[in-house]
Scaffold this motif. Structure first.
Motif, PDB file in Angstrom:
ATOM      1  N   ASP A 180       6.522  -8.890  -4.844  1.00 42.97           N
ATOM      2  CA  ASP A 180       5.743  -7.694  -5.148  1.00 42.97           C
ATOM      3  C   ASP A 180       5.372  -6.915  -3.901  1.00 42.97           C
ATOM      4  N   TYR A 181       4.851  -7.609  -2.900  1.00 40.35           N
ATOM      5  CA  TYR A 181       4.342  -6.894  -1.742  1.00 40.35           C
ATOM      6  C   TYR A 181       5.451  -6.351  -0.855  1.00 40.35           C
ATOM      7  N   VAL A 182       6.643  -6.890  -0.985  1.00 33.62           N
ATOM      8  CA  VAL A 182       7.794  -6.281  -0.309  1.00 33.62           C
ATOM      9  C   VAL A 182       8.033  -4.906  -0.896  1.00 33.62           C
ATOM     10  N   LYS A 183       7.982  -4.809  -2.213  1.00 31.53           N
ATOM     11  CA  LYS A 183       8.179  -3.522  -2.891  1.00 31.53           C
ATOM     12  C   LYS A 183       7.028  -2.560  -2.602  1.00 31.53           C
ATOM     13  N   ILE A 184       5.806  -3.091  -2.577  1.00 32.87           N
ATOM     14  CA  ILE A 184       4.654  -2.236  -2.296  1.00 32.87           C
ATOM     15  C   ILE A 184       4.731  -1.670  -0.885  1.00 32.87           C
ATOM     16  N   GLU A 185       5.046  -2.521   0.089  1.00 32.67           N
ATOM     17  CA  GLU A 185       5.147  -2.051   1.467  1.00 32.67           C
ATOM     18  C   GLU A 185       6.266  -1.031   1.608  1.00 32.67           C
ATOM     19  N   ARG A 186       7.363  -1.253   0.912  1.00 32.55           N
ATOM     20  CA  ARG A 186       8.466  -0.296   0.952  1.00 32.55           C
ATOM     21  C   ARG A 186       8.033   1.044   0.363  1.00 32.55           C
ATOM     22  N   ALA A 187       7.262   1.001  -0.724  1.00 30.87           N
ATOM     23  CA  ALA A 187       6.775   2.225  -1.356  1.00 30.87           C
ATOM     24  C   ALA A 187       5.826   2.976  -0.428  1.00 30.87           C
ATOM     25  N   VAL A 188       4.960   2.243   0.268  1.00 28.82           N
ATOM     26  CA  VAL A 188       4.018   2.868   1.211  1.00 28.82           C
ATOM     27  C   VAL A 188       4.780   3.551   2.341  1.00 28.82           C
ATOM     28  N   ASN A 189       5.745   2.857   2.915  1.00 26.84           N
ATOM     29  CA  ASN A 189       6.544   3.431   4.004  1.00 26.84           C
ATOM     30  C   ASN A 189       7.264   4.697   3.547  1.00 26.84           C
ATOM     31  N   GLU A 190       7.749   4.679   2.315  1.00 25.99           N
ATOM     32  CA  GLU A 190       8.484   5.829   1.785  1.00 25.99           C
ATOM     33  C   GLU A 190       7.590   7.042   1.616  1.00 25.99           C
ATOM     34  N   VAL A 191       6.378   6.818   1.084  1.00 26.14           N
ATOM     35  CA  VAL A 191       5.442   7.927   0.871  1.00 26.14           C
ATOM     36  C   VAL A 191       5.031   8.550   2.200  1.00 26.14           C
ATOM     37  N   TYR A 192       4.778   7.732   3.202  1.00 23.40           N
ATOM     38  CA  TYR A 192       4.413   8.272   4.510  1.00 23.40           C
ATOM     39  C   TYR A 192       5.583   9.017   5.139  1.00 23.40           C
ATOM     40  N   PHE A 218      -2.559   7.492   1.348  1.00 24.55           N
ATOM     41  CA  PHE A 218      -1.827   7.387   0.084  1.00 24.55           C
ATOM     42  C   PHE A 218      -2.784   6.779  -0.953  1.00 24.55           C
ATOM     43  N   VAL A 219      -2.999   7.475  -2.072  1.00 25.72           N
ATOM     44  CA  VAL A 219      -3.851   6.974  -3.144  1.00 25.72           C
ATOM     45  C   VAL A 219      -3.016   6.780  -4.400  1.00 25.72           C
ATOM     46  N   ASP A 220      -3.096   5.583  -4.962  1.00 25.16           N
ATOM     47  CA  ASP A 220      -2.319   5.231  -6.141  1.00 25.16           C
ATOM     48  C   ASP A 220      -3.270   4.923  -7.295  1.00 25.16           C
ATOM     49  N   LYS A 221      -2.715   4.765  -8.481  1.00 25.71           N
ATOM     50  CA  LYS A 221      -3.538   4.441  -9.644  1.00 25.71           C
ATOM     51  C   LYS A 221      -4.105   3.039  -9.541  1.00 25.71           C
ATOM     52  N   ARG A 222      -3.369   2.103  -8.855  1.00 27.46           N
ATOM     53  CA  ARG A 222      -3.860   0.734  -8.859  1.00 27.46           C
ATOM     54  C   ARG A 222      -3.526  -0.091  -7.621  1.00 27.46           C
ATOM     55  N   ILE A 223      -2.479   0.234  -6.859  1.00 24.54           N
ATOM     56  CA  ILE A 223      -2.065  -0.654  -5.771  1.00 24.54           C
ATOM     57  C   ILE A 223      -2.907  -0.452  -4.517  1.00 24.54           C
ATOM     58  N   GLN A 224      -2.993  -1.510  -3.705  1.00 20.53           N
ATOM     59  CA  GLN A 224      -3.692  -1.450  -2.430  1.00 20.53           C
ATOM     60  C   GLN A 224      -2.908  -2.247  -1.395  1.00 20.53           C
ATOM     61  N   PHE A 225      -2.688  -1.632  -0.252  1.00 21.68           N
ATOM     62  CA  PHE A 225      -1.962  -2.288   0.836  1.00 21.68           C
ATOM     63  C   PHE A 225      -2.353  -1.608   2.140  1.00 21.68           C
ATOM     64  N   HIS A 226      -2.519  -2.411   3.204  1.00 23.79           N
ATOM     65  CA  HIS A 226      -2.929  -1.867   4.489  1.00 23.79           C
ATOM     66  C   HIS A 226      -2.088  -2.454   5.613  1.00 23.79           C
ATOM     67  N   ASN A 227      -1.544  -1.578   6.433  1.00 18.73           N
ATOM     68  CA  ASN A 227      -0.873  -1.986   7.670  1.00 18.73           C
ATOM     69  C   ASN A 227      -1.667  -1.363   8.805  1.00 18.73           C
ATOM     70  N   ARG A 228      -2.650  -2.121   9.312  1.00 16.77           N
ATOM     71  CA  ARG A 228      -3.553  -1.578  10.325  1.00 16.77           C
ATOM     72  C   ARG A 228      -2.815  -1.224  11.612  1.00 16.77           C
ATOM     73  N   GLU A 229      -1.811  -2.002  11.974  1.00 20.16           N
ATOM     74  CA  GLU A 229      -1.076  -1.756  13.217  1.00 20.16           C
ATOM     75  C   GLU A 229      -0.374  -0.406  13.196  1.00 20.16           C
ATOM     76  N   LYS A 230       0.239  -0.058  12.070  1.00 17.05           N
ATOM     77  CA  LYS A 230       0.968   1.206  11.952  1.00 17.05           C
ATOM     78  C   LYS A 230       0.120   2.314  11.343  1.00 17.05           C
ATOM     79  N   ASN A 231      -1.124   1.977  10.972  1.00 17.89           N
ATOM     80  CA  ASN A 231      -2.036   2.946  10.367  1.00 17.89           C
ATOM     81  C   ASN A 231      -1.471   3.509   9.056  1.00 17.89           C
ATOM     82  N   LEU A 232      -0.918   2.620   8.245  1.00 10.84           N
ATOM     83  CA  LEU A 232      -0.390   2.977   6.934  1.00 10.84           C
ATOM     84  C   LEU A 232      -1.295   2.338   5.880  1.00 10.84           C
ATOM     85  N   HIS A 233      -1.822   3.168   4.976  1.00 11.01           N
ATOM     86  CA  HIS A 233      -2.791   2.646   4.022  1.00 11.01           C
ATOM     87  C   HIS A 233      -2.580   3.260   2.642  1.00 11.01           C
ATOM     88  N   VAL A 234      -2.662   2.420   1.616  1.00 14.71           N
ATOM     89  CA  VAL A 234      -2.696   2.899   0.239  1.00 14.71           C
ATOM     90  C   VAL A 234      -3.860   2.198  -0.447  1.00 14.71           C
TER      91      VAL A 234
END
Length: 258
Positions: free
Chosen positions: A135-147, A188-204
């Motif tokens: 799951d979190y592989v897909k979530i992280e991929r989605a976050v990277n794509e949105v950014y 990035f704001v989603d209906k339900r998912i949450q993921f944070h990459n503090r090093e790259k400053n990527l957040h949903v």
């Protein structure tokens, strides 16, 4: 710390439905409650039922994603120091971004007049990130794509000219003169998912988390957007999977499971 545990017996009977049990880390204990079933059903089963059955939501970007935009705007209307904008469309014919035209729309922009800080929000509803395994592989991929495709494009547009910041708010603020350089944070704001990459400053974050942060850092009809952003910046996600047979109790990373 939150963990999810997969029931092997359930998977064997109902595969490929991915059933998980939520646990929370508190002090020296890992706590599981019967209500974990409710969170599991809400977060994983209901939202993916349509996905596994190949049921498609037509124009979900114009419906569910729009509902996120409306929710955020309605949440900040009462704050006297927040200037807001939604669905701002920009086109810069002479400029390119990653080989494509520099054109897009900014879902939500918030500006805190008291702290001179701006929040640019991309609203999405990622319907297929909770699937069977990884799951979190897909979530992280989605976050990277949105950014990469959206938020970094907005960043490029806003950094082209200081006046572009003012255009988002219909000229209500003159960023080109008088105001010091504004700090801008992209989220990035989603209906339900949450993921944070503090090093790259990527957040949903999900809408309910954003709502919680608004309430936490507001007082006397003023919202401290800087504190909201600082709180998000400090968050980091670590993911690990454990496979254990549960009888009555177990150890998780040296903690007692009850």
């Amino acid at each position: 710390t939150a963990n999810f545990y997969i029931s092997d017996s359930y998977q064997e009977r109902f595969s490929p439905i991915d059933t998980r049990f939520f646990t929370a880390s508190q002090g020296d204990h890992v706590i599981w409650l019967p209500s974990s079933f409710l969170l599991n059903d809400f977060q994983f089963s209901i939202v993916n039922g349509h996905y596994y059955k190949n049921i498609h939501f037509p124009k979900h970007e114009e419906t569910i994603a729009k509902s996120i935009v409306d929710y955020i705007i309605n949440s900040v209307r009462t704050y006297s120091n927040i200037i807001f904008s939604s669905n701002y469309t920009y086109v810069v014919p002479e400029e390119k971004f990653n080989g494509g035209d520099l054109q897009s729309d900014i879902d939500v922009a918030l500006y805190d007049e008291l702290n001179n800080i701006m929040l640019i929000i991309e609203c999405k509803w990622k319907e297929n990130v909770y699937t069977y395994s990884d799951d979190y592989v897909k979530i992280e991929r989605a976050v990277n794509e949105v950014y990469k495709k959206q938020l970094y494009k907005h960043k490029y547009f806003l950094e082209l000219d200081k006046q572009n910041c003012g255009k988002i708010f219909d000229g209500k603020i003159d960023f080109a003169g008088g105001i010091e350089k504004v700090e801008i944070f992209y989220l990035f704001v989603d209906k339900r998912i949450q993921f944070h990459n503090r090093e790259k400053n990527l957040h949903v974050i999900p809408t309910f988390m954003l709502s919680y942060l608004f309430k936490k850092y507001s007082e006397d009809e003023a919202l401290n957007l800087k504190k909201v952003i600082d709180d998000i910046k400090e968050k980091d996600t670590r993911v690990s999977y454990h496979r254990k047979r549960l009888v009555k109790s177990m150890q998780v990373e040296g903690k007692i499971f009850v």
